[in-house]
Write a protein that holds these residues in place. Structure first.
Motif, PDB file in Angstrom:
ATOM      1  N   ASN A  98       0.800  -1.065   0.153  1.00 41.21           N
ATOM      2  CA  ASN A  98       0.190  -0.033   0.075  1.00 41.21           C
ATOM      3  C   ASN A  98       0.811   1.286   0.147  1.00 41.21           C
ATOM      4  OD1 ASN A  98      -2.440  -1.512   0.172  1.00 41.21           O
ATOM      5  ND2 ASN A  98      -2.631  -1.315   2.246  1.00 41.21           N
ATOM      6  N   ASN A  99       0.344   2.352  -0.771  1.00 43.20           N
ATOM      7  CA  ASN A  99       0.906   3.598  -0.772  1.00 43.20           C
ATOM      8  C   ASN A  99       0.402   4.422   0.421  1.00 43.20           C
ATOM      9  OD1 ASN A  99       3.035   3.592  -2.706  1.00 43.20           O
ATOM     10  ND2 ASN A  99       1.101   3.394  -4.105  1.00 43.20           N
ATOM     11  N   LYS A 100      -0.783   4.025   1.108  1.00 43.30           N
ATOM     12  CA  LYS A 100      -1.284   4.565   2.147  1.00 43.30           C
ATOM     13  C   LYS A 100      -1.613   3.610   3.461  1.00 43.30           C
ATOM     14  CE  LYS A 100      -5.576   6.517   1.624  1.00 43.30           C
ATOM     15  NZ  LYS A 100      -6.633   7.525   1.482  1.00 43.30           N
TER      16      LYS A 100
ATOM     17  N   ARG B 239       0.110  12.231   1.439  1.00 40.98           N
ATOM     18  CA  ARG B 239      -0.139  10.863   1.310  1.00 40.98           C
ATOM     19  C   ARG B 239      -1.546  10.377   1.182  1.00 40.98           C
ATOM     20  NH1 ARG B 239       4.385   9.139  -0.239  1.00 40.98           N
ATOM     21  NH2 ARG B 239       3.509   6.622   0.168  1.00 40.98           N
TER      22      ARG B 239
ATOM     23  N   TYR C  15      -3.421   8.652  -3.368  1.00 44.88           N
ATOM     24  CA  TYR C  15      -3.196   7.212  -3.147  1.00 44.88           C
ATOM     25  C   TYR C  15      -4.553   6.610  -2.629  1.00 44.88           C
ATOM     26  CZ  TYR C  15       1.821   8.336  -3.282  1.00 44.88           C
ATOM     27  OH  TYR C  15       2.958   8.628  -3.654  1.00 44.88           O
TER      28      TYR C  15
END
Length: 754
Positions: free
Chosen positions: A86-88, A152, A371
């Protein structure tokens, strides 16, 4: 245990309660949280910690709405919502990780969800906005999170359930406290689930399914579980049943199955409050409204729109549901609460007003989120339309309105939902302005009823007592059989809070409908004090470990004493440490003290906390403490240098001041003066207790227990690290435990036996 509290009458209306939570959890605005690491590989390091020790990573600083905190702990959290790819990811920020004094508006822990499994982006916040109308629960709103200057994305932010939460809502923070989630996360591989099944008397059998958040509590948990499964007739002495029933009704209506009502039986807390009963608190609502990919039973499919209100009523894996729905009265109460939620929130469509307000508030932030797990179009449709795929699990997520419209239609054709309940057409008190000590009659007028009860209490933090009302012509209820029910109550308390519950063979109904969370209030006329009525009876200016406030802080305290046989209203009196400024801190309106009773005021200059907290502190090197009406001094105490955990108290109550063993929130024990320096030698748990007290100490010495008249109850020798005091035969009340080691050092600790 004596309890006298600031009384605040709370009037709640649907979804307005949050305006209430201004600042960090204000739902009308999006917070800004910025995290700064002194290195670029922060994501790799957070992932490494999340998959190993689950420790915090030290951030150089965190800035919340422009206020900066240096050296803050940050970590990834979550089970299915966390993924290394995950980017977040969900975040847990601990402001006081290094600096114990750090907090933002009194909050030290910030919990942030990443929008996993929620194209609408409002599931968690909307769910808490609904829940707060029926139970104590976390506040929640939204925050834009930046890390090292880069956005984010948008997160939902829910208040942490911790000592502060327990203190704010349940009036203590030192009770047994248990997080009901499996160690290592829920799932098919869990060896123990927090389902309240009885596994045996050995507390170690439960350690993989529950997480202890207090210093003690395993035995209390086992006792609760044993009572639930094997002695259900005594369950109300162990568990706040009304809140448990609200929890189950709420989970069912909202198809909140990442909960006790689902396959994994998790995501709730248990806290043992000052009434010596556990309270359930719901948490983690990011997958409510059927956002959870699992169902009510592991491995079995289900249809969310037609989830039966009695789902899992015969499931051995859900003993709380099974036991409640097998009890005729609890089952009728459960259906009454369920109908209230359906009718007030969903059949009325009121929730859509809040849902659309939340969507408007976060619209720009969703568009800017780099994201997010779903597209902006899916967000726009997430309230009304199912989103197929697109999420981390690739599953279909129902639109909230789409789901709940179908749920309302289902309930309105469900035979159990449609059972005819009684009607409570009126309720009244024989005197709407009663005096302290007066006996009054409460009446209720009903139709289609077979039995009527009243729940009432005479101080706000205490439990409701349930008594039956009668239609027999002998309880000031009019003519027998006229459907007017009555019962007499002696008003020997500060205020009267009550509700009416009526039922027949099929269904039940409450007045007010949100009882016990809401209630009717009858104010009791309390006499204003005259000179000499209220005295400063005891104070502690160097509190090491004698007493802790509702947030677990060992601050200074002052104890007032009502020297009369009548309750007194303290509204308008002042407390100060400066004789030239008599109006330094005003005792809040609505504060009263019972006859011949005591009232504790924390002198900690901490007005953000709930309860009575004065705007000044006492000096351990000595000063004055003054009680007045702003002009006339009612009492003044001048004291010198104080020693840790030794009280300066009147002996006898209202008499001459001397150094003594502390009797926090209790009448003074003048048979036990202290002439020697007292040092912390032991920790006592549980305290309060209704059975045993355990002395945990590394020293060898002797102990003695005294009642408040100075009579010796028991004595003995401490030779092991744990010494158990059997208090089963003691009368309920306050006691003093005196410990002395071989070097002559002494410690006096108050024990409270229920």
């Amino acid at each position: 245990m004596k309890q006298t509290f600031l009384l605040v009458v709370l009037a709640c209306t649907l979804f307005t309660g949050s305006a209430l939570a201004q600042g960090l959890y204000d739902r009308a605005s999006v917070q800004k949280i910025e995290i700064f690491f002194g290195f670029s590989n922060w994501d790799t390091q957070l992932d490494a910690l999340a998959t190993t020790t689950e420790d915090y990573l030290l951030a150089d600083s965190v800035r919340i709405n422009g206020i900066t905190f240096d050296s803050v702990g940050v970590k990834y959290k979550g089970n299915s919502s966390y993924n290394q790819n995950n980017n977040k990811n969900p975040l847990h920020i601990e402001l006081d990780y290094i600096h114990g004094s750090y907090d933002y508006e009194g909050y030290t822990d910030i919990k942030l969800q990443n929008g996993y499994q929620d194209p609408s982006m409002i599931r968690e916040v909307l769910s808490y906005a609904i829940l707060e109308q029926y139970m104590d629960c976390p506040k929640a709103n939204f925050a834009n999170v930046y890390i090292n200057g880069t956005l984010r994305g948008l997160y939902s932010s829910a208040e942490s359930i911790n000592d502060k939460f327990n203190g704010d809502h349940y009036y203590t923070s030192d009770g047994s406290f248990i997080k009901c989630n499996p160690v290592g996360g829920a799932g098919p591989g869990s060896t123990v689930n927090p389902d309240l099944k009885y596994l045996g008397s050995d507390s170690s059998l439960y350690s993989n399914g529950y997480e202890l958040k207090s210093d003690y509590g395993w035995n209390d948990l086992v006792d609760l579980i044993n009572t639930l499964n094997n002695d259900f007739s005594a369950i109300e002495s162990k568990l706040d049943m009304d809140r448990a029933i609200w929890m189950l009704a709420y989970n069912n209506v909202l198809v909140n199955l990442d909960s006790y009502s689902g396959a994994f039986r998790q995501n709730y807390y248990l806290y043992k409050d000052l009434n010596d009963r556990f309270i359930t608190t719901i948490w983690d609502l990011n997958m409510s409204f059927a956002g959870f990919p699992g169902g009510p039973v592991q491995g079995q499919s289900y249809t969310a729109t037609t989830l039966d209100p009695f789902s899992n009523s015969t499931s051995a894996n859900h003993p709380l549901i099974m036991k409640i729905l097998a009890n005729p009265m609890y089952k009728r109460m459960y259906m009454a609460h369920l109908r209230t939620i359906v009718q007030e929130v969903f059949a009325s469509g009121d929730y859509l007003t809040t849902a659309n307000t939340l969507r408007t508030t976060i619209d720009a932030s969703v568009q800017a989120d780099p994201y997010k797990f779903y597209t902006y179009t899916q967000f726009q449709n997430g309230l009304t339309t199912s989103v197929t795929g697109g999420g981390p699990a690739g599953s279909s997520i129902p639109g909230i309105q789409q789901l709940m419209d179908a749920r309302v239609t289902y309930f309105q054709s469900n035979a159990d939902y449609l059972l005819a309940a009684p009607a409570i057409t009126a309720h009244a008190a024989s005197n709407n302005s009663p005096a302290y000590g007066e006996t009054i009659t409460i009446t209720a007028t009903c139709t289609n009823e077979s039995v009527v009860y009243m729940g009432y209490r005479l101080e706000h933090p205490l439990r409701f007592n349930r008594v039956q009302l009668f239609d027999d012509g002998m309880h000031n209820d009019g003519t027998a059989g006229d459907h007017v029910y009555g019962v007499d109550v002696v008003l020997n308390g500060i205020t009267m809070e009550y509700y009416i519950y009526a039922e027949n063979a099929n269904a039940g109904i409450f007045s007010p409908s949100r009882a016990e969370h809401e209630f009717h209030t009858l104010n009791i006329a309390i006499v204003l004090p005259a000179l000499g009525d209220i005295l400063i009876n005891e104070l502690m200016a160097d509190n090491g470990s004698t007493a802790y406030d509702s947030n677990g802080e060992n601050d200074d305290w002052v104890e007032l004493y009502n020297n009369t046989s009548t309750a007194k209203d303290l509204s308008g009196l002042y407390l100060t440490d400066d004789v030239t400024n008599l109006t330094k801190w005003q005792i809040p309106l609505g504060t009263a003290i019972n006859a011949n009773d005591v009232l504790v005021i924390w002198v900690d200059s901490d007005s953000e906390q709930s309860g009575l907290h004065a705007s000044f502190k006492l000096s351990a090197s000595g000063e004055s403490c003054v009680l007045s009406d702003g002009t006339t001094i009612y009492d003044q105490v001048d004291f010198g240098t104080q020693s840790e955990d030794i009280s300066y108290a009147r002996c006898p109550d209202g008499g001459t001041f001397t150094f003594a063993g502390p009797t926090f929130d209790a009448l003074n024990n003048c048979a036990l003066g202290l002439n020697e320096f007292s040092v912390p030698l032991a920790h006592i748990y549980p305290n309060p207790s209704n059975l045993n007290f355990t002395i945990q100490s590394d020293v060898t010495g002797i102990y003695a227990v005294y009642d408040l008249s100075g009579r010796e109850i028991t004595t003995g020798t401490m030779e092991n690290s744990l010494t158990v005091l059997n208090a089963e035969t003691w009368q309920s009340g306050n006691y003093l435990l005196r410990i002395r080691d071989q070097q002559g050092n002494a410690q006096t600790i108050q024990l409270i036996k229920y």
